[in-house]
Enzyme design. Structure first.
Site, PDB file in Angstrom:
ATOM      1  N   LYS A  78       0.878  -1.121  -0.034  1.00  0.00           N
ATOM      2  CA  LYS A  78       0.086   0.103  -0.046  1.00  0.00           C
ATOM      3  C   LYS A  78       0.888   1.118   0.153  1.00  0.00           C
ATOM      4  O   LYS A  78       1.717   1.403   0.985  1.00  0.00           O
ATOM      5  CB  LYS A  78      -1.062   0.127   1.154  1.00  0.00           C
ATOM      6  CG  LYS A  78      -1.731   1.137   1.268  1.00  0.00           C
ATOM      7  CD  LYS A  78      -2.812   1.074   2.455  1.00  0.00           C
ATOM      8  CE  LYS A  78      -2.141   1.813   3.778  1.00  0.00           C
ATOM      9  NZ  LYS A  78      -2.352   3.255   3.658  1.00  0.00           N
TER      10      LYS A  78
ATOM     11  N   ASP B 160      -3.606   4.428  -1.931  1.00  0.00           N
ATOM     12  CA  ASP B 160      -4.252   4.985  -0.915  1.00  0.00           C
ATOM     13  C   ASP B 160      -4.382   6.541  -0.791  1.00  0.00           C
ATOM     14  O   ASP B 160      -3.842   7.176   0.156  1.00  0.00           O
ATOM     15  CB  ASP B 160      -4.174   4.242   0.628  1.00  0.00           C
ATOM     16  CG  ASP B 160      -5.067   4.545   1.504  1.00  0.00           C
ATOM     17  OD1 ASP B 160      -6.223   4.983   1.225  1.00  0.00           O
ATOM     18  OD2 ASP B 160      -4.859   4.304   3.093  1.00  0.00           O
TER      19      ASP B 160
ATOM     20  N   ASP C 123     -13.536  15.101  -3.332  1.00  0.00           N
ATOM     21  CA  ASP C 123     -13.590  16.473  -3.820  1.00  0.00           C
ATOM     22  C   ASP C 123     -14.897  16.518  -4.773  1.00  0.00           C
ATOM     23  O   ASP C 123     -15.695  15.264  -4.550  1.00  0.00           O
ATOM     24  CB  ASP C 123     -12.252  16.789  -4.630  1.00  0.00           C
ATOM     25  CG  ASP C 123     -11.949  18.438  -4.670  1.00  0.00           C
ATOM     26  OD1 ASP C 123     -12.913  19.086  -4.775  1.00  0.00           O
ATOM     27  OD2 ASP C 123     -10.910  18.677  -4.686  1.00  0.00           O
TER      28      ASP C 123
ATOM     29  N   THR D 295     -10.325   4.771  10.692  1.00  0.00           N
ATOM     30  CA  THR D 295     -10.042   3.923  12.033  1.00  0.00           C
ATOM     31  C   THR D 295      -9.565   4.487  13.022  1.00  0.00           C
ATOM     32  O   THR D 295      -9.435   4.169  14.378  1.00  0.00           O
ATOM     33  CB  THR D 295      -9.043   2.688  11.652  1.00  0.00           C
ATOM     34  OG1 THR D 295      -8.002   3.070  11.140  1.00  0.00           O
ATOM     35  CG2 THR D 295      -9.743   1.657  10.790  1.00  0.00           C
TER      36      THR D 295
ATOM     37  N   LYS E 121      -7.349   8.343  -0.753  1.00  0.00           N
ATOM     38  CA  LYS E 121      -8.625   8.742  -0.327  1.00  0.00           C
ATOM     39  C   LYS E 121      -9.187  10.179  -0.850  1.00  0.00           C
ATOM     40  O   LYS E 121      -9.287  11.213  -0.217  1.00  0.00           O
ATOM     41  CB  LYS E 121      -8.196   8.914   1.353  1.00  0.00           C
ATOM     42  CG  LYS E 121      -8.062   7.756   2.073  1.00  0.00           C
ATOM     43  CD  LYS E 121      -8.014   7.974   3.563  1.00  0.00           C
ATOM     44  CE  LYS E 121      -7.494   6.612   4.250  1.00  0.00           C
ATOM     45  NZ  LYS E 121      -5.939   6.429   4.032  1.00  0.00           N
TER      46      LYS E 121
ATOM     47  N   ARG F 108       3.141  -0.703  10.725  1.00  0.00           N
ATOM     48  CA  ARG F 108       4.178  -0.756  11.529  1.00  0.00           C
ATOM     49  C   ARG F 108       4.504  -2.071  12.281  1.00  0.00           C
ATOM     50  O   ARG F 108       5.665  -2.344  12.375  1.00  0.00           O
ATOM     51  CB  ARG F 108       3.939   0.508  12.652  1.00  0.00           C
ATOM     52  CG  ARG F 108       3.991   1.873  11.980  1.00  0.00           C
ATOM     53  CD  ARG F 108       3.401   2.848  12.737  1.00  0.00           C
ATOM     54  NE  ARG F 108       2.109   3.073  12.853  1.00  0.00           N
ATOM     55  CZ  ARG F 108       1.258   3.827  13.041  1.00  0.00           C
ATOM     56  NH1 ARG F 108       1.855   4.855  13.733  1.00  0.00           N
ATOM     57  NH2 ARG F 108      -0.215   3.725  12.944  1.00  0.00           N
TER      58      ARG F 108
END
Length: 230
Positions: free
Chosen positions: A33, A61, A66, A116, A63, A207
């Protein structure tokens, strides 16, 4: 051996590190990603760098959020890079989601329901009627009706979203943490085994893998745990 349904979040400080992490994890996972920070810093070159010669799927990713015309133009611009998945915000509404779907017909458009990192209190403050699982279900249904073929939701809502949209829609779950890992800035989390059991199709893990001294070994260990749990 089939790669595990994991998207490793390459939130790296530079392009070289991102490419190195990708090379280490791609024998074990299906997807890598690329997030907003890395893409804005290095642009389209980042896609080729992390894909390398492996042909691993790239989850872009960004996101997007608009007006429909702007999102269509942005989706069309990145579609030429052939990412497997591109994210837009479900809160942008059905016309915006549909514009992205039509502008990038060879890319899976994934609608992000609720981040999240947001808590129930956060939803109240931004004026989004909760509770979180109800809001996520509403946004999921709206997105699928607008043509999205994938949804992003936390592990806490994945079973409810599966019940809402049925099979055939890919459910992507960030906020996935192996048992014992720190939650960091994620508020709604679950273990990889639980997320899959609840109906997730692709687990976003960053991570706990990339922060390991050996990202390849960390990815292999999580992939093995998922195979044992099936």
């Amino acid at each position: 051996m089939t790669p595990a349904p994991i998207a490793v979040a390459l939130d790296a400080p530079d392009l070289e590190t991102a490419a190195q992490w990708a090379a280490l994890v791609t024998p074990h996972v299906s997807t890598v990603k690329v997030g907003l920070e890395l893409y804005l810093r290095y642009g389209p070159d980042v896609i080729a760098s992390v894909k390398g010669a492996s042909g691993v799927q790239v989850f872009l990713d960004l996101k997007l959020h608009d007006i429909p015309n702007t999102v269509a133009g942005a989706a069309r611009a990145v579609a030429r890079l052939r990412p497997a998945i591109l994210t837009v915000h479900a809160a942008g509404g059905p016309a915006m989601i549909r514009a992205a779907v039509e502008a990038a017909p060879h890319t899976e458009i994934a609608a992000v329901t609720i981040l999240t990192s947001l808590t129930e209190a956060d939803l109240d403050r931004v004026g989004l009627a909760g509770p979180a699982d109800a809001a996520v279900r509403r946004l999921a249904a709206l997105s699928v009706e607008a043509g999205a073929t994938a949804l992003v939701c936390s592990p806490h809502e994945v079973s409810a979203v599966r019940a809402e949209v049925g099979e055939g829609i890919r459910l992507i779950t960030p906020g996935v943490r192996p048992a014992g890992a720190a939650t960091q800035d994620q508020a709604r989390v679950a273990t990889p085994e639980q997320a899959l059991a609840d109906g997730a199709d692709l687990l976003v893990i960053g991570r706990p893998i990339t922060g390991s001294p050996d990202p390849g070994a960390a990815a292999a260990a999580i992939a093995a745990s998922l195979r044992r749990s099936v």
